[in-house]
Design an enzyme around this catalytic site. Structure first.
Site, mmCIF file in Angstrom:
data_model
loop_
_atom_site.group_PDB
_atom_site.id
_atom_site.type_symbol
_atom_site.label_atom_id
_atom_site.label_comp_id
_atom_site.label_asym_id
_atom_site.label_seq_id
_atom_site.Cartn_x
_atom_site.Cartn_y
_atom_site.Cartn_z
ATOM 1 N N ILE A 108 -5.656 2.276 3.669
ATOM 2 C CA ILE A 108 -4.461 1.449 3.466
ATOM 3 C C ILE A 108 -3.236 2.245 3.921
ATOM 4 C CG2 ILE A 108 -3.087 0.182 1.740
ATOM 5 C CD1 ILE A 108 -5.946 -0.902 1.986
ATOM 6 N N HIS A 147 -8.414 -8.998 9.800
ATOM 7 C CA HIS A 147 -9.259 -9.019 8.603
ATOM 8 C C HIS A 147 -10.354 -10.078 8.801
ATOM 9 C CE1 HIS A 147 -10.295 -8.385 4.433
ATOM 10 N NE2 HIS A 147 -10.394 -9.694 4.305
ATOM 11 N N GLU A 151 3.672 -4.187 2.415
ATOM 12 C CA GLU A 151 3.341 -3.149 1.423
ATOM 13 C C GLU A 151 2.035 -3.453 0.691
ATOM 14 O OE1 GLU A 151 6.148 -5.001 1.267
ATOM 15 O OE2 GLU A 151 7.435 -3.605 2.375
HETATM 16 C C1 GAR Z 1 -14.010 -5.828 11.676
HETATM 17 O O1 GAR Z 1 -14.786 -6.892 11.204
HETATM 18 C C2 GAR Z 1 -12.638 -5.861 11.024
HETATM 19 O O2 GAR Z 1 -12.123 -7.154 10.847
HETATM 20 C C3 GAR Z 1 -12.923 -5.222 9.701
HETATM 21 O O3 GAR Z 1 -13.769 -4.136 10.022
HETATM 22 C C4 GAR Z 1 -14.567 -4.499 11.171
HETATM 23 C C5 GAR Z 1 -14.434 -3.410 12.188
HETATM 24 O O4 GAR Z 1 -15.235 -3.670 13.312
HETATM 25 N N1 GAR Z 1 -11.717 -4.830 9.047
HETATM 26 C C6 GAR Z 1 -11.553 -4.938 7.730
HETATM 27 O O5 GAR Z 1 -12.425 -5.313 6.977
HETATM 28 C C7 GAR Z 1 -10.166 -4.532 7.245
HETATM 29 N N2 GAR Z 1 -9.956 -5.008 5.908
HETATM 30 P P1 GAR Z 1 -14.966 -2.903 14.680
HETATM 31 O O6 GAR Z 1 -14.823 -1.418 14.319
HETATM 32 O O7 GAR Z 1 -16.224 -3.159 15.465
HETATM 33 O O8 GAR Z 1 -13.734 -3.446 15.330
#
Ligand code: GAR
Length: 202
Positions: free
Chosen positions: A89, A106, A144
């Site tokens: 974060i 997300h 934030e």
């Molecule tokens: C993706 O699904 C992204 O949306 C998620 O992590 C994955 C990363 O995949 N992000 C979150 O969950 C953030 N809260 P990647 O490394 O193959 O792009």
């Protein structure tokens, strides 16, 4: 030309989509650097292969100072930060200094399945357990809070009977790859107007 820092924590398929869309000319911007909060992740290999500078700001080493460390790496060097599967974060000075200049992707339709502890496969597990028929992804401005900032765009995915976290994640990722580049394009072309919690595309 917009200079972007991309923050990652894992495989980097969203980073790859950005790289590909810059190479094809869809996106007119430069990825100045890729920063990972974890050593050894595949996203770093993807960046190196594309000739992009990489840094590791290990969350285990920097702990509460992680965001400040990242700020020190990019201060004055980039116009926009893109969180592409970045699972720490961002907090403190970086959020103030880059107000309305940080974009996150997300893997759910916010405000469902968001917030602290909701990332990666956990999001898809929660969606399946809840029994939603439609899920998707959201690109938003980072404020934030955790996943609480104004929404730029969302894409939907139908949840199929028999979907596992993995099969659902795979289909959502396909939409993420389009959504993130579309949102970055709108942003760098100056087409996004933030008004309170709402974003208008102009
Ligand atoms: C993706 O699904 C992204 O949306 C998620 O992590 C994955 C990363 O995949 N992000 C979150 O969950 C953030 N809260 P990647 O490394 O193959 O792009």
């Amino acid at each position: 030309m917009y200079k972007i820092a991309v923050l990652v924590s894992g495989s980097g398929s969203n980073l790859q989509a950005l790289i590909d869309n810059i190479e094809s000319g869809f996106l007119n911007c430069k990825i100045q650097c890729v920063i990972s909060d974890k050593p050894g992740v595949f996203a770093l290999e993807r960046a190196k292969k594309a000739g992009i500078d990489t840094y590791v700001a290990d969350k285990k080493e920097y702990k509460d100072e992680l965001s400040d460390k990242i700020l020190s790496l990019i201060d004055g060097k980039v116009d926009l930060i893109v969180l592409a599967g970045y699972l720490s974060i961002l907090k403190g000075k970086i959020i103030e200094q880059f107000k309305n200049r940080v974009i996150n992707i997300h893997p759910s339709l916010i405000p469902s399945f968001m917030g602290n502890g909701m990332y990666g496969l956990k999001v898809h597990k929660a969606a399946i357990e809840y029994g939603v028929k439609v899920t998707g992804c959201t690109v938003h401005i980072v404020d934030e809070g955790t996943d609480t900032g104004p929404i730029i765009l969302q894409r939907t995915v139908t949840v199929l009977e028999g979907d596992s976290e993995e099969t659902l994640q795979k289909r959502v990722l396909e939409e993420e790859h389009k959504a993130l580049s579309e949102a970055v394009k709108l942003y760098i072309e100056g087409k996004i107007k933030v008004q309170g919690r709402k974003i208008f595309v102009i």
